[in-house]
Design a protein around this motif. Structure first.
Motif, PDB file in Angstrom:
ATOM      1  N   MET A  53      -2.794 -23.279  -8.167  1.00  0.00           N
ATOM      2  CA  MET A  53      -3.361 -22.092  -8.512  1.00  0.00           C
ATOM      3  C   MET A  53      -2.308 -21.092  -8.043  1.00  0.00           C
ATOM      4  O   MET A  53      -1.958 -21.105  -7.100  1.00  0.00           O
ATOM      5  N   PRO A  54      -1.942 -20.293  -9.217  1.00  0.00           N
ATOM      6  CA  PRO A  54      -0.987 -19.272  -8.937  1.00  0.00           C
ATOM      7  C   PRO A  54      -1.213 -18.191  -7.983  1.00  0.00           C
ATOM      8  O   PRO A  54      -2.361 -18.025  -7.809  1.00  0.00           O
ATOM      9  N   LYS A  55      -0.006 -17.769  -7.116  1.00  0.00           N
ATOM     10  CA  LYS A  55      -0.424 -16.719  -6.341  1.00  0.00           C
ATOM     11  C   LYS A  55      -0.713 -15.505  -6.760  1.00  0.00           C
ATOM     12  O   LYS A  55      -0.007 -15.383  -7.892  1.00  0.00           O
ATOM     13  N   LYS A  56      -1.631 -14.585  -6.306  1.00  0.00           N
ATOM     14  CA  LYS A  56      -1.747 -13.487  -6.769  1.00  0.00           C
ATOM     15  C   LYS A  56      -0.703 -12.528  -6.374  1.00  0.00           C
ATOM     16  O   LYS A  56      -0.039 -12.554  -5.296  1.00  0.00           O
ATOM     17  N   SER A  57      -0.325 -11.497  -7.130  1.00  0.00           N
ATOM     18  CA  SER A  57       0.609 -10.519  -6.796  1.00  0.00           C
ATOM     19  C   SER A  57      -0.094  -9.521  -6.166  1.00  0.00           C
ATOM     20  O   SER A  57      -1.326  -9.569  -5.789  1.00  0.00           O
ATOM     21  N   ARG A  58       0.779  -8.655  -5.276  1.00  0.00           N
ATOM     22  CA  ARG A  58       0.260  -7.672  -4.506  1.00  0.00           C
ATOM     23  C   ARG A  58      -0.372  -6.653  -5.196  1.00  0.00           C
ATOM     24  O   ARG A  58      -1.426  -5.884  -4.478  1.00  0.00           O
ATOM     25  N   ASP A  59      -0.451  -6.599  -6.442  1.00  0.00           N
ATOM     26  CA  ASP A  59      -1.172  -5.554  -7.018  1.00  0.00           C
ATOM     27  C   ASP A  59      -2.618  -5.830  -7.563  1.00  0.00           C
ATOM     28  O   ASP A  59      -3.365  -5.322  -7.950  1.00  0.00           O
ATOM     29  N   GLU A  60      -2.985  -7.137  -7.269  1.00  0.00           N
ATOM     30  CA  GLU A  60      -4.226  -7.993  -7.525  1.00  0.00           C
ATOM     31  C   GLU A  60      -5.210  -7.933  -6.456  1.00  0.00           C
ATOM     32  O   GLU A  60      -4.777  -8.349  -5.287  1.00  0.00           O
ATOM     33  N   SER A  93      -7.058  -8.630   2.816  1.00  0.00           N
ATOM     34  CA  SER A  93      -6.715  -9.547   1.813  1.00  0.00           C
ATOM     35  C   SER A  93      -5.358  -9.710   1.490  1.00  0.00           C
ATOM     36  O   SER A  93      -4.969 -10.750   0.982  1.00  0.00           O
ATOM     37  N   THR A  94      -4.606  -8.592   1.573  1.00  0.00           N
ATOM     38  CA  THR A  94      -3.308  -8.592   1.160  1.00  0.00           C
ATOM     39  C   THR A  94      -2.510  -9.395   2.284  1.00  0.00           C
ATOM     40  O   THR A  94      -1.550 -10.058   1.651  1.00  0.00           O
ATOM     41  N   GLU A  95      -2.965  -9.283   3.554  1.00  0.00           N
ATOM     42  CA  GLU A  95      -2.311  -9.916   4.635  1.00  0.00           C
ATOM     43  C   GLU A  95      -2.344 -11.324   4.486  1.00  0.00           C
ATOM     44  O   GLU A  95      -1.488 -12.145   4.662  1.00  0.00           O
ATOM     45  N   ASP A  96      -3.825 -11.717   4.068  1.00  0.00           N
ATOM     46  CA  ASP A  96      -3.913 -13.232   3.779  1.00  0.00           C
ATOM     47  C   ASP A  96      -3.149 -13.694   2.746  1.00  0.00           C
ATOM     48  O   ASP A  96      -2.762 -14.810   3.007  1.00  0.00           O
ATOM     49  N   GLU A  97      -3.078 -13.124   1.679  1.00  0.00           N
ATOM     50  CA  GLU A  97      -1.970 -13.566   0.529  1.00  0.00           C
ATOM     51  C   GLU A  97      -0.554 -13.438   0.688  1.00  0.00           C
ATOM     52  O   GLU A  97       0.191 -14.404   0.286  1.00  0.00           O
ATOM     53  N   HIS A  98      -0.072 -12.608   1.514  1.00  0.00           N
ATOM     54  CA  HIS A  98       1.187 -12.289   1.901  1.00  0.00           C
ATOM     55  C   HIS A  98       1.309 -11.874   3.192  1.00  0.00           C
ATOM     56  O   HIS A  98       1.643 -10.863   3.563  1.00  0.00           O
ATOM     57  N   LEU A 155       0.445  -2.794   8.262  1.00  0.00           N
ATOM     58  CA  LEU A 155      -0.464  -2.027   7.355  1.00  0.00           C
ATOM     59  C   LEU A 155      -1.960  -2.188   7.535  1.00  0.00           C
ATOM     60  O   LEU A 155      -2.871  -1.525   7.592  1.00  0.00           O
ATOM     61  N   ARG A 156      -2.149  -3.871   7.743  1.00  0.00           N
ATOM     62  CA  ARG A 156      -3.731  -4.292   8.001  1.00  0.00           C
ATOM     63  C   ARG A 156      -4.120  -3.509   9.257  1.00  0.00           C
ATOM     64  O   ARG A 156      -5.160  -3.217   9.348  1.00  0.00           O
ATOM     65  N   ALA A 157      -3.078  -3.797  10.325  1.00  0.00           N
ATOM     66  CA  ALA A 157      -3.814  -3.056  11.561  1.00  0.00           C
ATOM     67  C   ALA A 157      -3.868  -1.643  11.921  1.00  0.00           C
ATOM     68  O   ALA A 157      -4.855  -1.134  12.119  1.00  0.00           O
ATOM     69  N   ALA A 158      -3.153  -0.839  10.706  1.00  0.00           N
ATOM     70  CA  ALA A 158      -3.381   0.638  10.683  1.00  0.00           C
ATOM     71  C   ALA A 158      -4.696   0.778  10.116  1.00  0.00           C
ATOM     72  O   ALA A 158      -5.340   1.734  10.203  1.00  0.00           O
TER      73      ALA A 158
END
Length: 127
Positions: free
Chosen positions: A1-8, A100-105, A113-116
Protein backbone atom coordinates in the motif's frame (compact mmCIF):
# COMPACT_ATOMS: atom_id res chain seq x y z
CA UNK A 1 0.00 0.00 0.00
CA UNK A 2 1.52 3.33 -1.01
CA UNK A 3 2.18 5.90 1.68
CA UNK A 4 -0.20 8.82 1.78
CA UNK A 5 1.18 12.23 1.06
CA UNK A 6 0.96 14.90 3.73
CA UNK A 7 -1.86 16.48 1.73
CA UNK A 8 -4.17 13.48 2.09
CA UNK A 9 -6.50 12.97 5.02
CA UNK A 10 -7.45 9.44 6.01
CA UNK A 11 -11.09 8.56 5.35
CA UNK A 12 -11.90 8.28 9.07
CA UNK A 13 -10.57 11.79 9.71
CA UNK A 14 -12.54 13.16 6.74
CA UNK A 15 -15.69 11.43 8.02
CA UNK A 16 -15.20 12.83 11.52
CA UNK A 17 -14.73 16.33 10.15
CA UNK A 18 -17.83 16.04 7.96
CA UNK A 19 -19.83 14.74 10.91
CA UNK A 20 -18.79 17.60 13.18
CA UNK A 21 -19.14 20.27 10.52
CA UNK A 22 -22.53 19.15 9.24
CA UNK A 23 -24.48 21.23 11.74
CA UNK A 24 -22.43 24.42 11.70
CA UNK A 25 -21.12 27.05 9.35
CA UNK A 26 -17.52 26.13 10.13
CA UNK A 27 -15.06 26.57 7.29
CA UNK A 28 -14.90 29.09 4.46
CA UNK A 29 -11.21 29.74 4.20
CA UNK A 30 -8.78 26.88 4.41
CA UNK A 31 -5.02 27.16 4.41
CA UNK A 32 -1.68 25.38 4.28
CA UNK A 33 -0.71 22.26 2.37
CA UNK A 34 -3.82 20.27 3.18
CA UNK A 35 -6.29 22.86 1.94
CA UNK A 36 -7.82 20.75 -0.81
CA UNK A 37 -8.44 17.89 1.59
CA UNK A 38 -10.07 20.09 4.23
CA UNK A 39 -12.03 21.98 1.59
CA UNK A 40 -13.46 18.71 0.29
CA UNK A 41 -14.16 17.38 3.76
CA UNK A 42 -15.88 20.56 4.88
CA UNK A 43 -17.59 21.53 1.66
CA UNK A 44 -21.05 21.67 3.21
CA UNK A 45 -19.94 23.76 6.17
CA UNK A 46 -19.08 26.96 4.25
CA UNK A 47 -17.28 28.09 7.35
CA UNK A 48 -14.82 30.84 7.97
CA UNK A 49 -12.46 29.96 10.79
CA UNK A 50 -9.97 27.44 9.45
CA UNK A 51 -7.34 29.83 8.15
CA UNK A 52 -7.00 31.58 11.52
CA UNK A 53 -7.33 28.18 13.25
CA UNK A 54 -4.33 26.92 11.29
CA UNK A 55 -2.45 29.98 12.45
CA UNK A 56 -3.40 29.26 16.08
CA UNK A 57 -1.74 25.85 15.77
CA UNK A 58 1.30 27.40 14.08
CA UNK A 59 1.58 29.96 16.86
CA UNK A 60 1.46 27.10 19.37
CA UNK A 61 4.19 25.38 17.39
CA UNK A 62 6.24 28.59 17.73
CA UNK A 63 5.85 28.58 21.51
CA UNK A 64 2.76 30.69 22.20
CA UNK A 65 0.19 29.33 24.60
CA UNK A 66 -3.35 28.74 23.27
CA UNK A 67 -4.76 31.82 24.98
CA UNK A 68 -2.16 34.08 23.33
CA UNK A 69 -2.74 32.42 19.97
CA UNK A 70 -6.49 32.93 20.24
CA UNK A 71 -5.96 36.58 21.14
CA UNK A 72 -4.16 36.97 17.82
CA UNK A 73 -6.95 35.10 16.01
CA UNK A 74 -9.59 37.34 17.61
CA UNK A 75 -8.28 40.16 15.42
CA UNK A 76 -9.65 38.29 12.38
CA UNK A 77 -13.29 39.32 11.87
CA UNK A 78 -14.47 35.80 11.01
CA UNK A 79 -12.92 34.46 14.21
CA UNK A 80 -14.33 37.13 16.47
CA UNK A 81 -17.87 36.43 15.23
CA UNK A 82 -17.56 32.63 15.22
CA UNK A 83 -19.50 30.53 17.69
CA UNK A 84 -17.83 28.50 20.41
CA UNK A 85 -18.94 25.38 18.54
CA UNK A 86 -17.24 26.52 15.32
CA UNK A 87 -13.98 27.12 17.15
CA UNK A 88 -14.24 23.80 18.99
CA UNK A 89 -14.80 21.96 15.70
CA UNK A 90 -11.78 23.70 14.17
CA UNK A 91 -9.60 22.72 17.14
CA UNK A 92 -10.82 19.11 17.06
CA UNK A 93 -10.40 18.79 13.30
CA UNK A 94 -6.87 20.16 13.38
CA UNK A 95 -5.98 17.94 16.33
CA UNK A 96 -7.17 14.88 14.39
CA UNK A 97 -5.36 16.04 11.28
CA UNK A 98 -2.01 16.45 13.05
CA UNK A 99 -2.39 13.16 14.94
CA UNK A 100 -3.01 11.39 11.66
CA UNK A 101 -0.17 13.22 9.94
CA UNK A 102 2.22 12.33 12.75
CA UNK A 103 1.20 8.66 12.46
CA UNK A 104 1.95 8.72 8.72
CA UNK A 105 5.06 10.92 8.89
CA UNK A 106 6.66 10.63 12.34
CA UNK A 107 9.28 13.32 12.69
CA UNK A 108 10.08 16.19 15.03
CA UNK A 109 8.14 18.72 12.95
CA UNK A 110 4.87 16.75 12.86
CA UNK A 111 5.30 15.79 16.52
CA UNK A 112 5.55 19.44 17.54
CA UNK A 113 2.56 20.44 15.38
CA UNK A 114 0.52 17.57 16.84
CA UNK A 115 1.51 18.67 20.33
CA UNK A 116 0.48 22.27 19.55
CA UNK A 117 -2.87 21.08 18.16
CA UNK A 118 -3.37 18.88 21.24
CA UNK A 119 -2.69 21.82 23.57
CA UNK A 120 -5.14 24.02 21.70
CA UNK A 121 -7.87 21.35 21.64
CA UNK A 122 -7.39 20.73 25.38
CA UNK A 123 -7.62 24.48 26.01
CA UNK A 124 -10.78 24.81 23.88
CA UNK A 125 -12.51 21.71 25.18
CA UNK A 126 -11.37 21.99 28.79
CA UNK A 127 -9.62 18.62 28.82
Amino acid sequence: MPKKSRDELPDDVRAAIREQAATIDAVESVGHGFSSQFAAALDTARGRVFLPACRVVRLGFAGHDPHEAEQWAAKVPAWSTASTRELDVAATALQRYWRSTEDEHPDEWTHRLRAAADRWAAYRLGS
